[in-house]
Write a protein that holds these residues in place. Structure first.
Motif: not given
Length: 326
Positions: A70-92
């Protein structure tokens, strides 16, 4: 230009968002504000962004498929920079499902949003961890990366394969960026610069793994952000739908030399507890960033001494203002 930045309250996400805002982009920042580490740090980062009139923040988990669609549908982005992630080697190793939820399912919702919304360009965070125990240095994008030594690394390699598939099937332009040991102001508290600085200032012992025989391509946050900014602009006109680039300082620094820089700028001698290698860790990272330089003319400028000084100065100010709950 309207850009979605996921993980906007994260370390790299906040700095990238601020750069885009300063350049006049309209940015929607998305983050689930989880408690992997103290959310107060995420709130601090977010408070650096909220004064901008061209910024809007949305608290949302990427696993919320309907919400993201719904967010994509409503906002009509031109570009996406996807930096969200669960980080950390040891925590995995401790919490593996956190990684498949955030890094696999979460990335799929972003890919689906992009292909259904005809996004001009998707830039996403990969990691130097995909190189595993690669013995050839420096690490090149042409090297094989099919022997990960942590689940975190495996999820990042999976992201690259997923992006390539979507580029092939739907002509979605994607660029994966393999970050090398990013550090700097507002960095994560589970990483060595923060852990070591905090312990040294309190005259506590620091744990030094692999008996100190570690080398890392430490890359300052401003250099990472400049690379992200340039590549999100450049690749929009590229004839190739899917690309991968290293972003690193192209210098492999001994961990003990990094600790020496921290000692210099904190004025404290580190009390070291030498330990064996941690599961999932690698002895060395070393970036060959020639491909990125050839594409966008980007070359890191901040050396370790300058970067450590900047981090320590920020850390002292941040911990002073957050002491006693203030």
């Amino acid at each position: 230009m309207k850009v979605l930045v996921t993980g906007a309250a994260g370390f790299i996400g906040m700095h990238t968002t601020k750069k885009l805002l300063d350049e006049g982009y309209n940015v929607i920042g998305l983050d689930n504000m989880n408690n992997y580490y103290d959310p107060k740090l995420k709130e601090y980062r977010l408070n650096l962004l909220t004064p901008y009139d061209n910024f809007n923040f949305i608290k949302m988990d990427l696993c919320d498929r309907e919400g993201v669609a719904k967010l994509f549908e409503n906002e009509k982005f031109d570009r996406v920079i996807h930096l969200a992630a669960q980080a950390g080697v040891r925590y995995s190793i401790e919490k593996p499902f956190e990684y498949t939820d955030s890094n696999i399912t979460g990335f799929l919702t972003i890919l689906e949003g992009c292909r259904n919304s005809e996004i001009d360009h998707l830039v996403y965070a990969s990691s130097s961890s995909v190189y595993g125990m690669n013995k050839k240095v420096p690490f090149s994008e042409d090297d094989r990366v099919d022997e990960p030594v942590s689940l975190y690394a495996a999820t990042k390699k999976a992201n690259e394969l997923m992006a390539k598939t979507y580029s092939h099937l739907y002509q979605l332009k994607t660029t994966g960026l393999r970050f090398f040991t990013v550090y700097g102001p507002a960095g994560r508290p589970d990483m060595a610069p923060w852990l070591f600085t905090e312990a040294m200032l309190k005259e506590k012992t620091i744990n030094v793994f692999n008996n100190g025989n570690m080398k890392r391509d430490f890359t300052y946050i401003d250099d990472i952000v400049e690379g992200i900014f340039r590549i999100q602009n450049k690749h929009g006109s590229s004839a190739t739908n899917s690309n991968i680039y290293n972003i690193g300082n192209s210098k492999s620094i001994l961990l003990m030399d990094f600790i020496s820089a921290l000692e210099k700028h904190t004025g404290k001698k580190a009390n070291k507890n030498f330990m064996s290698m941690q599961p999932g860790d690698v002895e060395q990272t070393y970036s060959d960033s020639t491909k990125l330089y050839d594409e966008v003319g980007y070359q890191p400028r901040v050396n370790v001494d300058e970067g450590v000084k900047s981090f320590v100065n920020w850390f002292l100010e941040y911990t002073k203002t957050t002491a006693d709950g203030k």
